[in-house]
Write a protein that holds these residues in place. Structure first.
Motif, PDB file in Angstrom:
ATOM      1  N   GLY A   5       0.853  -1.194   0.000  1.00 53.07           N
ATOM      2  CA  GLY A   5       0.000   0.000   0.000  1.00 53.07           C
ATOM      3  C   GLY A   5       0.891   1.247   0.000  1.00 53.07           C
ATOM      4  O   GLY A   5       1.760   1.379   0.861  1.00 53.07           O
ATOM      5  N   ALA A   6       0.693   2.118  -0.984  1.00 54.47           N
ATOM      6  CA  ALA A   6       1.587   3.274  -1.119  1.00 54.47           C
ATOM      7  C   ALA A   6       0.817   4.582  -1.239  1.00 54.47           C
ATOM      8  O   ALA A   6      -0.379   4.592  -1.563  1.00 54.47           O
ATOM      9  CB  ALA A   6       2.484   3.103  -2.344  1.00 54.47           C
ATOM     10  N   GLY A   7       1.522   5.681  -0.937  1.00 49.94           N
ATOM     11  CA  GLY A   7       0.934   7.017  -1.075  1.00 49.94           C
ATOM     12  C   GLY A   7       1.999   8.012  -1.492  1.00 49.94           C
ATOM     13  O   GLY A   7       3.198   7.757  -1.343  1.00 49.94           O
ATOM     14  N   LYS A  27       3.264  -4.173  -8.400  1.00 47.92           N
ATOM     15  CA  LYS A  27       3.608  -4.623  -7.035  1.00 47.92           C
ATOM     16  C   LYS A  27       3.062  -3.689  -5.960  1.00 47.92           C
ATOM     17  O   LYS A  27       3.302  -3.890  -4.779  1.00 47.92           O
ATOM     18  CB  LYS A  27       5.136  -4.688  -6.890  1.00 47.92           C
ATOM     19  CG  LYS A  27       5.817  -5.516  -7.960  1.00 47.92           C
ATOM     20  CD  LYS A  27       6.243  -6.848  -7.371  1.00 47.92           C
ATOM     21  CE  LYS A  27       6.642  -7.856  -8.412  1.00 47.92           C
ATOM     22  NZ  LYS A  27       7.833  -7.544  -9.141  1.00 47.92           N
ATOM     23  N   CYS A  28       2.417  -2.605  -6.400  1.00 46.80           N
ATOM     24  CA  CYS A  28       1.963  -1.649  -5.397  1.00 46.80           C
ATOM     25  C   CYS A  28       0.524  -1.229  -5.623  1.00 46.80           C
ATOM     26  O   CYS A  28       0.018  -1.257  -6.733  1.00 46.80           O
ATOM     27  CB  CYS A  28       2.962  -0.488  -5.394  1.00 46.80           C
ATOM     28  SG  CYS A  28       2.314   1.110  -5.697  1.00 46.80           S
ATOM     29  N   GLU A  64      -3.582   0.821   5.786  1.00 46.62           N
ATOM     30  CA  GLU A  64      -2.930  -0.113   4.842  1.00 46.62           C
ATOM     31  C   GLU A  64      -1.721   0.513   4.161  1.00 46.62           C
ATOM     32  O   GLU A  64      -1.015  -0.140   3.410  1.00 46.62           O
ATOM     33  CB  GLU A  64      -3.893  -0.562   3.721  1.00 46.62           C
ATOM     34  CG  GLU A  64      -5.241  -1.071   4.172  1.00 46.62           C
ATOM     35  CD  GLU A  64      -6.201   0.068   4.477  1.00 46.62           C
ATOM     36  OE1 GLU A  64      -6.336   0.974   3.635  1.00 46.62           O
ATOM     37  OE2 GLU A  64      -6.801   0.065   5.577  1.00 46.62           O
ATOM     38  N   MET A  65      -1.505   1.794   4.398  1.00 48.60           N
ATOM     39  CA  MET A  65      -0.400   2.460   3.692  1.00 48.60           C
ATOM     40  C   MET A  65       0.921   2.150   4.391  1.00 48.60           C
ATOM     41  O   MET A  65       1.113   2.467   5.550  1.00 48.60           O
ATOM     42  CB  MET A  65      -0.644   3.956   3.656  1.00 48.60           C
ATOM     43  CG  MET A  65       0.191   4.631   2.603  1.00 48.60           C
ATOM     44  SD  MET A  65      -0.592   6.144   2.083  1.00 48.60           S
ATOM     45  CE  MET A  65      -0.638   7.025   3.613  1.00 48.60           C
ATOM     46  N   GLU A  66       1.828   1.508   3.652  1.00 47.11           N
ATOM     47  CA  GLU A  66       3.116   1.099   4.248  1.00 47.11           C
ATOM     48  C   GLU A  66       4.270   1.944   3.736  1.00 47.11           C
ATOM     49  O   GLU A  66       5.317   2.006   4.367  1.00 47.11           O
ATOM     50  CB  GLU A  66       3.422  -0.350   3.856  1.00 47.11           C
ATOM     51  CG  GLU A  66       2.499  -1.391   4.372  1.00 47.11           C
ATOM     52  CD  GLU A  66       2.833  -2.726   3.725  1.00 47.11           C
ATOM     53  OE1 GLU A  66       3.845  -3.329   4.073  1.00 47.11           O
ATOM     54  OE2 GLU A  66       2.065  -3.141   2.834  1.00 47.11           O
ATOM     55  N   ALA A  67       4.113   2.519   2.540  1.00 46.42           N
ATOM     56  CA  ALA A  67       5.231   3.217   1.898  1.00 46.42           C
ATOM     57  C   ALA A  67       4.760   4.550   1.344  1.00 46.42           C
ATOM     58  O   ALA A  67       3.733   4.604   0.654  1.00 46.42           O
ATOM     59  CB  ALA A  67       5.768   2.359   0.758  1.00 46.42           C
ATOM     60  N   VAL A  68       5.498   5.611   1.674  1.00 51.39           N
ATOM     61  CA  VAL A  68       5.088   6.944   1.219  1.00 51.39           C
ATOM     62  C   VAL A  68       6.267   7.644   0.543  1.00 51.39           C
ATOM     63  O   VAL A  68       7.397   7.606   1.047  1.00 51.39           O
ATOM     64  CB  VAL A  68       4.583   7.801   2.404  1.00 51.39           C
ATOM     65  CG1 VAL A  68       4.160   9.185   1.953  1.00 51.39           C
ATOM     66  CG2 VAL A  68       3.430   7.114   3.123  1.00 51.39           C
ATOM     67  N   GLY A  88       4.771   5.639  11.283  1.00 52.53           N
ATOM     68  CA  GLY A  88       5.181   4.242  11.084  1.00 52.53           C
ATOM     69  C   GLY A  88       5.226   3.785   9.643  1.00 52.53           C
ATOM     70  O   GLY A  88       5.101   2.595   9.348  1.00 52.53           O
ATOM     71  N   LYS A  89       5.399   4.732   8.712  1.00 51.90           N
ATOM     72  CA  LYS A  89       5.433   4.365   7.284  1.00 51.90           C
ATOM     73  C   LYS A  89       6.862   4.433   6.751  1.00 51.90           C
ATOM     74  O   LYS A  89       7.641   5.303   7.169  1.00 51.90           O
ATOM     75  CB  LYS A  89       4.574   5.332   6.441  1.00 51.90           C
ATOM     76  CG  LYS A  89       3.265   5.766   7.065  1.00 51.90           C
ATOM     77  CD  LYS A  89       2.208   4.698   6.999  1.00 51.90           C
ATOM     78  CE  LYS A  89       0.865   5.205   7.531  1.00 51.90           C
ATOM     79  NZ  LYS A  89      -0.090   4.131   7.756  1.00 51.90           N
ATOM     80  N   ASN A  90       7.182   3.555   5.806  1.00 53.53           N
ATOM     81  CA  ASN A  90       8.476   3.617   5.123  1.00 53.53           C
ATOM     82  C   ASN A  90       8.468   4.812   4.183  1.00 53.53           C
ATOM     83  O   ASN A  90       7.417   5.208   3.671  1.00 53.53           O
ATOM     84  CB  ASN A  90       8.713   2.325   4.352  1.00 53.53           C
ATOM     85  CG  ASN A  90       8.761   1.138   5.284  1.00 53.53           C
ATOM     86  OD1 ASN A  90       9.740   0.946   5.997  1.00 53.53           O
ATOM     87  ND2 ASN A  90       7.684   0.355   5.321  1.00 53.53           N
TER      88      ASN A  90
END
Ligand SMILES: NC(=O)c1ccc[n+]([C@@H]2O[C@H](COP(=O)([O-])OP(=O)(O)OC[C@H]3O[C@@H](n4cnc5c(N)ncnc54)[C@H](O)[C@@H]3O)[C@@H](O)[C@H]2O)c1
Length: 313
Positions: A5-7, A27-28, A64-68, A88-90
């Motif tokens: 999950g990305a933003g 993949k995202c 659900e967002m893991e990567a920003v 807490g996001k990458n």
């Protein structure tokens, strides 16, 4: 297969490219975008059919967002980056990672403490031409390297920016030289000035790497035609790379070869690596440490330009 999950925060000129690439990545899952300018957020969100936000705090609540990724103006990178890590996001932050070294160190330390990935947007690391040059250097195809010469010039509109050509533009070449030569910059001499912009808009920078190789950089926002090249001069051959076309030539006294390199979009490769680093727990490269080192060289170059002195890095 689970998609990450990305933003994206900051969907102006460059952030829109990130949105386009992440939207297409298998993949995202691009869950949302955020821009403090409502009209811009709405425009980009509608164009790519992605939920849009104007408030970073609210945006970061999406579980659900893991990567920003962050493509806001440089002076905001530290504050926005910290908020993302605290949530807490990458994180992948555009170059320059922060406005100064101190902030870069703090951001890097915060990511380590939280056990989160921190990557910096040195996109040229993912240029297929650069990867080929690295392979050539690794197998000593140029012999003993004497000098790396980087040229990155273009006419850039006069707009109110927040950093000059060194931290904005020459920083790419500083990072690439550190990467290709696998060495530290020990001494810097720079001539800088401003003809049209409020910050320096031209810089000629000479670097001395600790093992004795020279780096020479010519960067400006004034030259009418965009040029982005790298020349590596060694005892056995000269390697010429055009970053834009990704064409490369290797010349020695007898031959000139032009290896075939398949063009690919560096931004796509960069963002796909970031997503993979998050899903497969890989090292984030280029890292926060790479960002700190590059900013440090930029600051030494700015000091040299101002004092007209040769400066230790
Ligand atoms: N890697 C590369 O090759 C490359 C290329 C271009 C730009 N960049 C970098 O990308 C960054 C952005 O550059 P740009 O040219 O797209 O700028 P821009 O001004 O076009 O876009 C910045 C966007 O961020 C938004 N914004 C500002 N503050 C914000 C905040 N606190 N929260 C959310 N949104 C905010 C603005 O409304 C704007 O839409 C810069 O750091 C620049 O150096 C990198």
């Amino acid at each position: 297969m689970k998609r990450v999950g990305a933003g994206v925060v900051g969907t102006g000129f460059w952030g829109e490219n990130q949105v386009r690439v992440l939207r297409q990545s298998p993949k995202c899952n691009l869950i949302g975008i955020c821009d403090s300018n409502r009209e811009r957020a709405r425009q980009v969100g509608s164009k790519y059919s992605v939920p849009w936000y104007t408030n970073v705090r609210e945006f970061l609540r999406i579980p659900e967002m893991e990567a920003v990724t962050v493509a806001t103006p440089t002076h905001t990178h530290f504050q926005v980056g910290m908020q993302i890590l605290e949530a807490g996001k990458n994180l992948l932050v555009e170059k320059p990672m922060t406005g100064n070294q101190e902030q870069a160190r703090k951001l890097d330390a915060a990511a380590s403490k939280k056990g989160l990935k921190l990557m910096v947007g040195f996109i040229e690391r993912f240029n297929p031409g650069v990867r080929f040059v690295k392979e050539l250097l690794d197998r000593k195809a140029a012999g003993e390297v004497i000098i790396a010469t980087g040229r990155r010039v273009a006419r850039w509109p006069v707009r109110i920016g927040d950093v000059g050509v060194i931290k904005d533009t020459a920083i790419h070449d500083i990072d690439i030289m550190r990467f290709l030569l696998q060495d530290k910059v020990s001494v810097v001499y720079a001539q800088t000035g401003s003809l049209k912009h409020s910050f320096e808009d031209y810089a000629e920078i000479m670097l001395r790497f600790s093992r004795g190789v020279t780096g020479f950089l010519d960067a400006n926002w004034l030259t009418p035609r965009k040029v982005r090249t790298l020349i590596i001069t060694g005892s056995e051959a000269t390697i010429n790379l055009d970053y834009i076309t990704q064409e490369l030539t290797v010349e020695n006294s007898k031959t000139m070869t032009k290896p075939h390199i398949r063009w690919d979009e560096p931004l796509r490769l960069e963002l796909e690596y970031f997503i993979k680093a998050v899903s497969n727990d890989l090292d984030p490269i280029p890292s926060g440490k790479d960002a700190i080192e590059a900013i440090r060289v930029c600051e030494t170059a700015l000091k040299s330009g101002k004092t007209k002195a040769v400066c230790q890095n």
